[in-house]
Design a protein around this motif. Structure first.
Motif, PDB file in Angstrom:
ATOM      1  N   LEU A  46       0.819  -1.224   0.000  1.00 38.73           N
ATOM      2  CA  LEU A  46       0.000   0.000   0.000  1.00 38.73           C
ATOM      3  C   LEU A  46       0.850   1.270   0.000  1.00 38.73           C
ATOM      4  O   LEU A  46       0.671   2.114  -0.879  1.00 38.73           O
ATOM      5  CB  LEU A  46      -0.984   0.000   1.173  1.00 38.73           C
ATOM      6  N   PRO A  47       1.778   1.456   0.951  1.00 44.57           N
ATOM      7  CA  PRO A  47       2.546   2.703   0.922  1.00 44.57           C
ATOM      8  C   PRO A  47       3.574   2.757  -0.204  1.00 44.57           C
ATOM      9  O   PRO A  47       3.832   3.826  -0.753  1.00 44.57           O
ATOM     10  CB  PRO A  47       3.229   2.736   2.298  1.00 44.57           C
ATOM     11  N   GLU A  48       4.157   1.629  -0.582  1.00 38.23           N
ATOM     12  CA  GLU A  48       5.205   1.660  -1.608  1.00 38.23           C
ATOM     13  C   GLU A  48       4.641   1.772  -3.021  1.00 38.23           C
ATOM     14  O   GLU A  48       5.190   2.470  -3.859  1.00 38.23           O
ATOM     15  CB  GLU A  48       6.136   0.456  -1.477  1.00 38.23           C
ATOM     16  N   PHE A  49       3.526   1.107  -3.309  1.00 40.62           N
ATOM     17  CA  PHE A  49       2.919   1.125  -4.648  1.00 40.62           C
ATOM     18  C   PHE A  49       1.933   2.276  -4.783  1.00 40.62           C
ATOM     19  O   PHE A  49       1.769   2.843  -5.851  1.00 40.62           O
ATOM     20  CB  PHE A  49       2.245  -0.226  -4.913  1.00 40.62           C
ATOM     21  N   GLY A  50       1.278   2.633  -3.689  1.00 43.80           N
ATOM     22  CA  GLY A  50       0.319   3.735  -3.698  1.00 43.80           C
ATOM     23  C   GLY A  50      -0.833   3.540  -4.660  1.00 43.80           C
ATOM     24  O   GLY A  50      -1.084   4.376  -5.522  1.00 43.80           O
TER      25      GLY A  50
END
Length: 142
Positions: free
Chosen positions: A45-49
């Motif tokens: 979630l935070p890395e791929f956004g």
């Protein structure tokens, strides 16, 4: 234009992941990440956004409801589509629970999701992404 939409697929069934990925890419959506493990999807979630999360409800270890709760706690602000092979009553209950967590639910669909329904939800995900990207009209705070 819509090809820029980032989509994260979460399903423990490799066949369903491949089917959904192929369907999305066939519709021109190239920025698709498929995960079969909920914990890896949470890390993504935070890395791929992702702008859109397409999530199966019935998975081992961490089911879709637990995953969505964790996504909400991680402040995921994209759109969500719920998928399940279970009956419509379970889908509606999951949709209600996810909305109560503050998630933006575009729909809850039985598997396999019809291409026309998917296209409609992708268009709505794009509209919501664009709305999130716009500055507030009156300079107010969100």
């Amino acid at each position: 234009m819509t090809t820029a939409l980032r989509i994260l697929l979460l399903d423990d069934d490799p066949f369903m992941l491949e089917l959904m990925t192929d369907m999305l890419q066939g519709m021109g959506y190239e920025n698709v990440r498929a995960e079969s493990d909920a914990r890896r999807a949470l890390a993504a979630l935070p890395e791929f956004g992702p702008d859109l999360l397409i999530c199966d409800l019935s998975m081992p270890d961490m089911d879709g409801i637990e995953f969505l709760r964790a996504a909400a706690e991680a402040h995921f602000d994209g759109s969500v589509v719920l998928l399940s092979g279970m009956d419509s009553g379970i889908l509606r209950a999951a949709e209600t629970l996810a909305m109560a967590q503050g998630l933006s639910i575009l729909g809850a669909c039985s598997k396999p999701v019809p291409r026309t329904d998917l296209a409609d939800m992708l268009a709505r995900a794009w509209q919501q992404r664009e709305a999130r990207a716009r500055p507030p009209a009156h300079g107010g705070v969100k």
